[in-house]
Design a protein around this motif. Sequence first.
Motif, PDB file in Angstrom:
ATOM      1  N   ALA A 422       7.975  11.267  -6.263  1.00  0.00           N
ATOM      2  CA  ALA A 422       8.709  10.275  -7.045  1.00  0.00           C
ATOM      3  C   ALA A 422       9.059   9.042  -6.233  1.00  0.00           C
ATOM      4  O   ALA A 422       9.278   7.953  -6.776  1.00  0.00           O
ATOM      5  CB  ALA A 422       9.985  10.909  -7.611  1.00  0.00           C
ATOM      6  N   ASP A 423       9.142   9.185  -4.914  1.00  0.00           N
ATOM      7  CA  ASP A 423       9.462   8.047  -4.063  1.00  0.00           C
ATOM      8  C   ASP A 423       8.265   7.122  -3.873  1.00  0.00           C
ATOM      9  O   ASP A 423       8.416   5.995  -3.377  1.00  0.00           O
ATOM     10  CB  ASP A 423       9.945   8.538  -2.690  1.00  0.00           C
ATOM     11  CG  ASP A 423      11.232   9.341  -2.788  1.00  0.00           C
ATOM     12  OD1 ASP A 423      12.098   8.946  -3.579  1.00  0.00           O
ATOM     13  OD2 ASP A 423      11.351  10.348  -2.055  1.00  0.00           O
ATOM     14  N   GLN A 424       7.057   7.597  -4.192  1.00  0.00           N
ATOM     15  CA  GLN A 424       5.842   6.827  -3.927  1.00  0.00           C
ATOM     16  C   GLN A 424       5.752   5.631  -4.887  1.00  0.00           C
ATOM     17  O   GLN A 424       5.774   5.792  -6.099  1.00  0.00           O
ATOM     18  CB  GLN A 424       4.614   7.729  -4.089  1.00  0.00           C
ATOM     19  CG  GLN A 424       3.307   7.044  -3.789  1.00  0.00           C
ATOM     20  CD  GLN A 424       2.135   8.024  -3.845  1.00  0.00           C
ATOM     21  OE1 GLN A 424       2.324   9.215  -3.614  1.00  0.00           O
ATOM     22  NE2 GLN A 424       0.979   7.524  -4.178  1.00  0.00           N
ATOM     23  N   PRO A 425       5.643   4.401  -4.376  1.00  0.00           N
ATOM     24  CA  PRO A 425       5.563   3.217  -5.230  1.00  0.00           C
ATOM     25  C   PRO A 425       4.119   2.968  -5.655  1.00  0.00           C
ATOM     26  O   PRO A 425       3.183   3.556  -5.109  1.00  0.00           O
ATOM     27  CB  PRO A 425       6.079   2.104  -4.313  1.00  0.00           C
ATOM     28  CG  PRO A 425       5.616   2.526  -2.963  1.00  0.00           C
ATOM     29  CD  PRO A 425       5.672   4.032  -2.941  1.00  0.00           C
ATOM     30  N   GLY A 431      -4.426  -0.463   2.077  1.00  0.00           N
ATOM     31  CA  GLY A 431      -4.376  -0.930   3.456  1.00  0.00           C
ATOM     32  C   GLY A 431      -3.234  -1.868   3.749  1.00  0.00           C
ATOM     33  O   GLY A 431      -3.153  -2.389   4.875  1.00  0.00           O
ATOM     34  N   ARG A 432      -2.338  -2.128   2.797  1.00  0.00           N
ATOM     35  CA  ARG A 432      -1.213  -3.032   3.029  1.00  0.00           C
ATOM     36  C   ARG A 432       0.090  -2.243   2.881  1.00  0.00           C
ATOM     37  O   ARG A 432       0.279  -1.534   1.900  1.00  0.00           O
ATOM     38  CB  ARG A 432      -1.253  -4.197   2.048  1.00  0.00           C
ATOM     39  CG  ARG A 432      -0.128  -5.227   2.283  1.00  0.00           C
ATOM     40  CD  ARG A 432      -0.225  -6.356   1.271  1.00  0.00           C
ATOM     41  NE  ARG A 432      -1.457  -7.088   1.438  1.00  0.00           N
ATOM     42  CZ  ARG A 432      -1.631  -8.097   2.290  1.00  0.00           C
ATOM     43  NH1 ARG A 432      -0.618  -8.463   3.064  1.00  0.00           N
ATOM     44  NH2 ARG A 432      -2.778  -8.731   2.367  1.00  0.00           N
ATOM     45  N   TRP A 433       0.987  -2.411   3.879  1.00  0.00           N
ATOM     46  CA  TRP A 433       2.257  -1.687   3.855  1.00  0.00           C
ATOM     47  C   TRP A 433       3.192  -2.267   2.787  1.00  0.00           C
ATOM     48  O   TRP A 433       3.239  -3.487   2.581  1.00  0.00           O
ATOM     49  CB  TRP A 433       2.941  -1.769   5.225  1.00  0.00           C
ATOM     50  CG  TRP A 433       2.327  -0.885   6.277  1.00  0.00           C
ATOM     51  CD1 TRP A 433       1.359  -1.229   7.162  1.00  0.00           C
ATOM     52  CD2 TRP A 433       2.653   0.467   6.512  1.00  0.00           C
ATOM     53  NE1 TRP A 433       1.040  -0.164   7.968  1.00  0.00           N
ATOM     54  CE2 TRP A 433       1.836   0.911   7.599  1.00  0.00           C
ATOM     55  CE3 TRP A 433       3.538   1.388   5.927  1.00  0.00           C
ATOM     56  CZ2 TRP A 433       1.885   2.192   8.098  1.00  0.00           C
ATOM     57  CZ3 TRP A 433       3.596   2.667   6.441  1.00  0.00           C
ATOM     58  CH2 TRP A 433       2.778   3.067   7.511  1.00  0.00           C
ATOM     59  N   ILE A 434       3.913  -1.352   2.143  1.00  0.00           N
ATOM     60  CA  ILE A 434       4.944  -1.722   1.173  1.00  0.00           C
ATOM     61  C   ILE A 434       6.260  -1.173   1.695  1.00  0.00           C
ATOM     62  O   ILE A 434       6.382   0.033   1.962  1.00  0.00           O
ATOM     63  CB  ILE A 434       4.636  -1.150  -0.227  1.00  0.00           C
ATOM     64  CG1 ILE A 434       3.312  -1.721  -0.750  1.00  0.00           C
ATOM     65  CG2 ILE A 434       5.770  -1.458  -1.186  1.00  0.00           C
ATOM     66  CD1 ILE A 434       2.891  -1.120  -2.076  1.00  0.00           C
ATOM     67  N   HIS A 435       7.274  -2.052   1.856  1.00  0.00           N
ATOM     68  CA  HIS A 435       8.553  -1.647   2.411  1.00  0.00           C
ATOM     69  C   HIS A 435       9.621  -1.745   1.321  1.00  0.00           C
ATOM     70  O   HIS A 435       9.845  -2.815   0.744  1.00  0.00           O
ATOM     71  CB  HIS A 435       8.931  -2.542   3.596  1.00  0.00           C
ATOM     72  CG  HIS A 435       7.895  -2.576   4.687  1.00  0.00           C
ATOM     73  ND1 HIS A 435       7.615  -1.497   5.481  1.00  0.00           N
ATOM     74  CD2 HIS A 435       7.050  -3.568   5.073  1.00  0.00           C
ATOM     75  CE1 HIS A 435       6.670  -1.806   6.350  1.00  0.00           C
ATOM     76  NE2 HIS A 435       6.296  -3.066   6.098  1.00  0.00           N
ATOM     77  N   SER A 452      -2.224   8.670   0.592  1.00  0.00           N
ATOM     78  CA  SER A 452      -0.938   7.969   0.483  1.00  0.00           C
ATOM     79  C   SER A 452      -0.061   8.435   1.639  1.00  0.00           C
ATOM     80  O   SER A 452       0.132   9.650   1.829  1.00  0.00           O
ATOM     81  CB  SER A 452      -0.247   8.256  -0.846  1.00  0.00           C
ATOM     82  OG  SER A 452      -1.016   7.756  -1.922  1.00  0.00           O
ATOM     83  N   LEU A 453       0.452   7.477   2.422  1.00  0.00           N
ATOM     84  CA  LEU A 453       1.246   7.799   3.605  1.00  0.00           C
ATOM     85  C   LEU A 453       2.563   7.059   3.505  1.00  0.00           C
ATOM     86  O   LEU A 453       2.589   5.837   3.236  1.00  0.00           O
ATOM     87  CB  LEU A 453       0.482   7.391   4.880  1.00  0.00           C
ATOM     88  CG  LEU A 453       1.075   7.801   6.227  1.00  0.00           C
ATOM     89  CD1 LEU A 453      -0.041   7.974   7.244  1.00  0.00           C
ATOM     90  CD2 LEU A 453       2.074   6.774   6.738  1.00  0.00           C
ATOM     91  N   GLY A 454       3.671   7.777   3.698  1.00  0.00           N
ATOM     92  CA  GLY A 454       4.982   7.162   3.635  1.00  0.00           C
ATOM     93  C   GLY A 454       5.885   7.632   4.745  1.00  0.00           C
ATOM     94  O   GLY A 454       5.752   8.761   5.230  1.00  0.00           O
TER      95      GLY A 454
END
Length: 851
Positions: A422-425, A431-435, A452-454
């Motif tokens: 559920a935390d995954q946006p 290849g681009r980080w999302i903060h 998917s890596l978080g």
Amino acid sequence: MTRYWLPFKNTPLSLGLPLLALLLLLQFTSLPQRIDFWLYDTLVTRYPTPVADNVAIIAIDEASLSELGRWPWPRSAHAGLVRQLDRAGTRTIVFDILFPEASEADSDLANAMAQHGRVVLPMHFSNADDPEPGTSRLPTWHLTQTAAALGHAHVELDADGLARGVDLVKARTGTLWPSLGRAAAEVNGTALPGAFGEAKPMFVRVPLAGRAGTLPVYSYADILRGRYPTDALRDKVVFVGATAAGFGDIMPTPFSSLATPMSGVEFHANSYSALSQNTLIRLLPGAITLLLAGALIALLSLVLPRLRPGHSMMLCLLLTLGLIALNMTLLLYVRLWLPITLALMIPLIACPLSSAQRLALTNHFLNRQMDELGQGPRTSLPAPERRHPPLILEHLKTLLQPEGWWLSRNGEVLDAHGLTAADQPPFPEAGRWIHLNNQSWIQLTRYDAIYSLGLSLPNDLSREVIQLYLRRLTLNPESGNPVDNAPREAISSRIDHVRRAINQMRSMHQFISRSFERMPDGIIVTDELGVIQFANGHIEEWFGEPMPSLSGMPLARLLEGHDPREIPPWHETVSETLTMNQSRTVDLRIRGMDFLIHFAPFALPDGDQNGIIANISNISELREQQRQHREAIDFISHDVRSPLVSQLALIEQMKRHPGEIDTPQLEQLGRLARRSYQLAEEFVQLARAEQLTETRFYECDFLAIVENARDSVSEQALEKGIHLVLQGSEELWLRGNAELLERAVINLLTNAVQYSPPGAFVTAQVFRAGHQACLTVTDEGSGIAEEELPYLFDRYRRQKSSELSGSRGAGLGLSFVHVVVEKHRGEIRVASRLGEGSAFTIKLPVANPLS
């Protein structure tokens, strides 16, 4: 891949055939002959043959022409010369003057010749330009009948125009004619040695005694008029001939060439001189030279392809020197001339030819390797985008220590902690980080899988810095690489491949060569994930980790495993170096050694990759010096200060009661002063010993040093009733500093006297053991406890038995002895038992071990 073809491999055939072809080609040139002539001329002029003591020349010189008139002279003059030489006791007369036409005075000359009995006349062979070529021109019949022998006066010039030899026996019109030198030897009764006595055509080289004028020369006119020293010509073999320039009977020789040519009569005199001394030089057949060259070709063709380049060069050099030595030995000692230039050129040509073939094969190999190198990966740090996502997550966890993490593949959870699906946006771009607040997410593509890596980061001041670092981190591979399909020529393609390979390797090579070459410190290089990619030998040695296990290990894990700490933890130091791009310097202790580790971030010059260079310096010696400094401060503040305070107190007491100063007080003040001086002296002497270098060494006698030390301690021993005995009488010379060595021996003898009871014996024995000068000091004191022996030479260390017995010291005496012995590259040992005494042995290297 392009294939290359060579006509031959580096085999005996590929080397032997070109050498054989060059040998055949050289046979049709004059180069070998010219070099042979040069070698011959160099040797004969460097080592000339001595002149026989029975040879002289009667010269028809300019002075004789001025006195006797123009040439030709009447034969009555020659008859008068023969009679003068006969009266002088000359043994043999050799004329180098032709008498082919009859003259009125022939009978006078014939009578004089007959009266002497040993006169040799020359004969001449007609040249090809003469009306009757091939005939022999003899002296007149009357003179021929009277002459003791006839000899030909021909001297053959070599191809370069120099006179080096003569036909000792020459065949013409079916007759064998000796040379003038051989005819003179036969008439004189000289024994002809070996092959020179055989009556067969023979060409020999004449080793000249020197340039023109070396042989004794007398003027024709002086001899004719009787102007010569008595007995000067007795029992001599004299050669009579023209030396004046106008006659044209001159020839260039190896000694002078055309500068100062030699007359024919002097050349024939040299020929006789060499023949009488058995120094004429015979020529070996040319077939021997060809056989020698062929043998060398066979040898080098078989051996060179199997040798390394350095060994090949050494073999060719040894063969060249061996041929030159063989040539010199045959010429100077065996009197044989072997032309060696053809054979000499074989190793000189074989070495570069073999190297050229090796170079061609090497070029062939390098071209193939260049193709493979051009198709391989670039020489750089491993790119993070090439790594498997689970490995990337593992490295990020080690580096950043996140509070939570997430990794899924095509929706399947692989690893999760503190984060959920559920935390995954949503990911607008792979290849681009999302903060999002304290969470950072990225989508990675590997082949047909989507990962998917978080990360859940600490919600503190470091979060923004870490997220900025993650934005710079490239984890997704770029799609496609431009390909240059433009056609090129083969050579252009080779050059392009080399250029690309060099460009790929230059940056890393420059980086390594400038940063790591000959560095005394330990070096660790990591990539942008803090994973070790390079470590030098110091790291392997200090950490005790094998090099294969170091490569690929996270730096934080390595440091944590060898020096675990909580504040600050190693992962924090490493991550802050990468994220904040700032250097860090931290203390490190490994296996009892002290280090200083400096973390410095870096960026590669040919890309956006970065990492850490960790420089680890061994500061154990510095820490030891600091410890010694603290000990010195303690020593000064306590041991040196204490007697000074006592002195000041005693002086104050004397000042308060000046009329009550007695002898015990003065003695006590003196003892305190002496103790202060002794402590200061020991401290200064130890400092001098530690600064001693071999530049202050000189030749000194060890026995004399020990004798001086004994004399210095003898009064102290006498006061205590100690018998001080010196054994040894051999002088032992060594290189050292006699002053400090004497002080070291005094310390040992003083300790022995101090710790020995009255009436005991202290023995100093000086002796030699192999290449060492030895001294053993033995006492009968209380001895040293076994547990104190390992610390006996430590500075500021005092024995318990010394303190209990009241013998006070600074603990520097034996430390001084140990330092002095070590500076002299020697050794000191001690053997002791409680209640029985001690024995100290010093061993020092002697100055001349072979004496």
